[in-house]
Enzyme design. Structure first.
Site, mmCIF file in Angstrom:
data_model
loop_
_atom_site.group_PDB
_atom_site.id
_atom_site.type_symbol
_atom_site.label_atom_id
_atom_site.label_comp_id
_atom_site.label_asym_id
_atom_site.label_seq_id
_atom_site.Cartn_x
_atom_site.Cartn_y
_atom_site.Cartn_z
ATOM 1 N N CYS A 96 0.831 -1.341 -0.192
ATOM 2 C CA CYS A 96 -0.063 -0.195 0.040
ATOM 3 C C CYS A 96 0.856 1.284 -0.131
ATOM 4 C CB CYS A 96 -0.950 0.059 1.146
ATOM 5 S SG CYS A 96 -1.902 -1.370 1.261
ATOM 6 N N HIS A 233 -3.488 7.261 2.028
ATOM 7 C CA HIS A 233 -3.652 6.064 1.475
ATOM 8 C C HIS A 233 -5.140 5.644 1.936
ATOM 9 C CE1 HIS A 233 -4.130 2.026 0.785
ATOM 10 N NE2 HIS A 233 -3.906 1.514 2.066
ATOM 11 N N ASN A 263 -9.882 -0.547 -0.233
ATOM 12 C CA ASN A 263 -8.611 -0.269 -0.277
ATOM 13 C C ASN A 263 -8.072 -0.608 -1.434
ATOM 14 O OD1 ASN A 263 -5.784 -0.330 0.084
ATOM 15 N ND2 ASN A 263 -5.858 -1.124 2.312
HETATM 16 N N1 ACO Z 1 -18.398 -8.892 9.189
HETATM 17 C C1 ACO Z 1 -18.815 -8.929 10.242
HETATM 18 N N2 ACO Z 1 -18.182 -9.404 11.180
HETATM 19 C C2 ACO Z 1 -16.530 -9.195 11.198
HETATM 20 C C3 ACO Z 1 -16.014 -9.105 9.909
HETATM 21 C C4 ACO Z 1 -17.146 -8.783 9.080
HETATM 22 N N3 ACO Z 1 -16.675 -8.347 7.456
HETATM 23 N N4 ACO Z 1 -14.761 -9.253 9.905
HETATM 24 C C5 ACO Z 1 -14.630 -9.676 11.337
HETATM 25 N N5 ACO Z 1 -15.795 -9.694 12.174
HETATM 26 C C6 ACO Z 1 -15.846 -10.085 13.346
HETATM 27 C C7 ACO Z 1 -14.745 -10.950 14.056
HETATM 28 O O1 ACO Z 1 -14.975 -12.256 13.944
HETATM 29 C C8 ACO Z 1 -14.940 -10.523 15.569
HETATM 30 O O2 ACO Z 1 -16.054 -11.078 15.980
HETATM 31 P P1 ACO Z 1 -15.866 -11.922 17.528
HETATM 32 O O3 ACO Z 1 -15.597 -10.569 18.501
HETATM 33 O O4 ACO Z 1 -17.096 -12.630 17.690
HETATM 34 O O5 ACO Z 1 -14.689 -12.512 17.493
HETATM 35 C C9 ACO Z 1 -15.340 -8.874 15.564
HETATM 36 O O6 ACO Z 1 -15.949 -8.698 14.164
HETATM 37 C C10 ACO Z 1 -14.195 -8.053 15.819
HETATM 38 O O7 ACO Z 1 -13.079 -8.221 14.808
HETATM 39 P P2 ACO Z 1 -11.819 -7.341 14.718
HETATM 40 O O8 ACO Z 1 -11.105 -7.946 13.650
HETATM 41 O O9 ACO Z 1 -11.372 -7.267 16.097
HETATM 42 O O10 ACO Z 1 -12.384 -6.004 14.499
HETATM 43 P P3 ACO Z 1 -11.901 -4.657 14.590
HETATM 44 O O11 ACO Z 1 -12.705 -3.741 15.189
HETATM 45 O O12 ACO Z 1 -10.397 -4.623 14.887
HETATM 46 O O13 ACO Z 1 -12.215 -4.209 12.953
HETATM 47 C C11 ACO Z 1 -10.737 -3.942 10.824
HETATM 48 C C12 ACO Z 1 -11.527 -4.938 12.028
HETATM 49 C C13 ACO Z 1 -11.759 -3.284 10.128
HETATM 50 C C14 ACO Z 1 -10.232 -4.847 9.877
HETATM 51 C C15 ACO Z 1 -9.662 -3.257 11.507
HETATM 52 O O14 ACO Z 1 -8.902 -4.101 12.448
HETATM 53 C C16 ACO Z 1 -9.029 -2.336 10.484
HETATM 54 O O15 ACO Z 1 -9.332 -1.552 9.995
HETATM 55 N N6 ACO Z 1 -7.592 -2.387 10.528
HETATM 56 C C17 ACO Z 1 -6.936 -1.945 9.776
HETATM 57 C C18 ACO Z 1 -6.856 -3.099 8.556
HETATM 58 C C19 ACO Z 1 -6.267 -2.281 7.335
HETATM 59 O O16 ACO Z 1 -6.885 -1.206 7.025
HETATM 60 N N7 ACO Z 1 -5.706 -3.051 6.384
HETATM 61 C C20 ACO Z 1 -5.428 -2.612 5.110
HETATM 62 C C21 ACO Z 1 -4.226 -3.071 4.591
HETATM 63 S S1 ACO Z 1 -2.880 -2.295 5.542
HETATM 64 C C22 ACO Z 1 -3.150 -0.758 5.184
HETATM 65 O O17 ACO Z 1 -3.669 -0.508 4.128
HETATM 66 C C23 ACO Z 1 -2.756 0.369 6.134
#
Ligand code: ACO
Length: 306
Positions: A96, A233, A263
């Site tokens: 990214c 980004h 993304n």
């Molecule tokens: N739909 C529904 N529920 C979901 C989904 C989904 N798509 N994905 C995960 N969950 C559930 C999980 O299973 C978990 O359930 P549980 O509590 O019963 O186990 C719950 O939601 C919470 O999951 P987390 O992964 O802890 O959720 P979080 O609040 O951290 O959000 C997310 C996840 C959106 C991916 C966040 O961590 C994030 O945005 N991280 C940055 C990642 C990113 O942007 N990566 C891109 C590449 S790197 C870059 O470009 C910078």
């Protein structure tokens, strides 16, 4: 592809995706459409917009983590599609942060006099490396491409100088396991799928991108008040908002396309630039901060006077 369409095949909901990421929909490349196809179209648009012909380009840099083939470089395919028979073309792999890395390389090539007109393209087909059964990752990404043309010019040394004022790029390979693809020619002999520890990435993204912004400001003896636009980004609305607050910028000064594109990795910054330049928000002379972070981890910033 809307969130609702995704929810038909994976256990997720429009509400969950919207709330956690700000994403409403993403673009998916057609069955026969490749990264090189998307990149070529973006390059043609950039050349047209800049009023520069492909024949005068002496370097094509393609930032991508989803090349057409293991080799040759997707940049060489785009070079050929543009009808170019001279110059050099290669890919840059910083996920990214790839577009910021590409800008840094292009800027330095121009500064040392080894290139005059450089095409920097960010192009991705992340849909091809997603595990469409993993709801934690497949909802976050999309396909796309964007491009810019950089041209060298004599510096007059004034504060009104246009172009790239600085680039700062970094990596810390210890974080491999937080965001990677579980395949490759030398390890598994397969293409593999994207794997991510979302929370870990989120935490690092905010800290690292803030550092890169501060570094650019300090290097140029500027304060947040000097920045007209933030073009970050596009990974997640919450990360983008945190970066905007860091620069004390109101939301309308932060260019945001993650809601419609999701993304698109190395393509996200040039795609956002294209929108904001195309609709007249970013104008000549505006101070624009670009920043990104990606797998590796890699991160960086570029400060540009448009
Ligand atoms: N739909 C529904 N529920 C979901 C989904 C989904 N798509 N994905 C995960 N969950 C559930 C999980 O299973 C978990 O359930 P549980 O509590 O019963 O186990 C719950 O939601 C919470 O999951 P987390 O992964 O802890 O959720 P979080 O609040 O951290 O959000 C997310 C996840 C959106 C991916 C966040 O961590 C994030 O945005 N991280 C940055 C990642 C990113 O942007 N990566 C891109 C590449 S790197 C870059 O470009 C910078």
């Amino acid at each position: 592809m809307t969130n609702a369409e995704l929810a038909l095949s994976v256990d997720t909901s429009d509400e969950w995706i919207r709330q956690r990421t700000g994403i409403l929909e993403r673009r998916i490349a057609g069955e026969n459409e490749t990264t090189a196809d998307l990149g070529t179209r973006a390059a043609e648009a950039a050349l047209r917009h800049a009023g520069v012909s492909a024949g005068t380009i002496d370097l094509v840099i393609v930032a991508t983590a989803t090349p057409n083939e293991t080799f040759p470089a997707t940049a060489t395919r785009i070079q050929a599609s543009l009808g170019m028979t001279r110059g050099a073309a290669f890919d840059v792999q910083a996920v990214c942060t790839g577009f910021v890395y590409g800008l840094a390389i292009a800027d330095n090539f121009i500064k040392v006099g080894q290139a005059e007109n450089v095409l920097v393209i960010g192009a991705e087909t992340f849909s091809r490396i997603l595990d469409w059964e993993d709801r934690g990752t497949c909802v976050l990404f999309g396909d796309g491409a964007g491009a810019v043309v950089l041209q060298g010019s004599e510096s007059r040394g004034g504060p009104e100088e246009r172009g790239i004022l600085s680039t700062h790029i970094h990596s810390d390979g210890r974080h491999h396991d937080a965001l990677y693809v579980d395949g490759g020619p030398s390890s598994t002999g397969t293409v593999g799928h994207l794997r991510m520890e979302g929370r870990e990435v989120f935490r690092h993204a905010v800290v690292r991108m803030s550092e890169a912004i501060d570094q650019a400001l300090e290097h140029n003896h500027l304060t947040p008040g000097d920045i007209d636009w933030l073009v970050p980004h596009q990974a997640n609305m919450r990360i983008i908002e945190a970066m905007g607050r860091r620069l004390h910028l109101p939301a309308e000064r932060v260019v945001c396309t993650v809601d419609r594109h999701a993304n698109t990795s190395a393509a996200s910054i040039p795609l956002a630039l294209w929108e904001a330049v195309g609709d007249g928000r970013i104008k000549e002379g505006d101070m624009v901060m670009l920043e990104g972070m990606g797998g590796g981890f890699t991160w960086g910033s570029a400060l540009v006077r448009w």
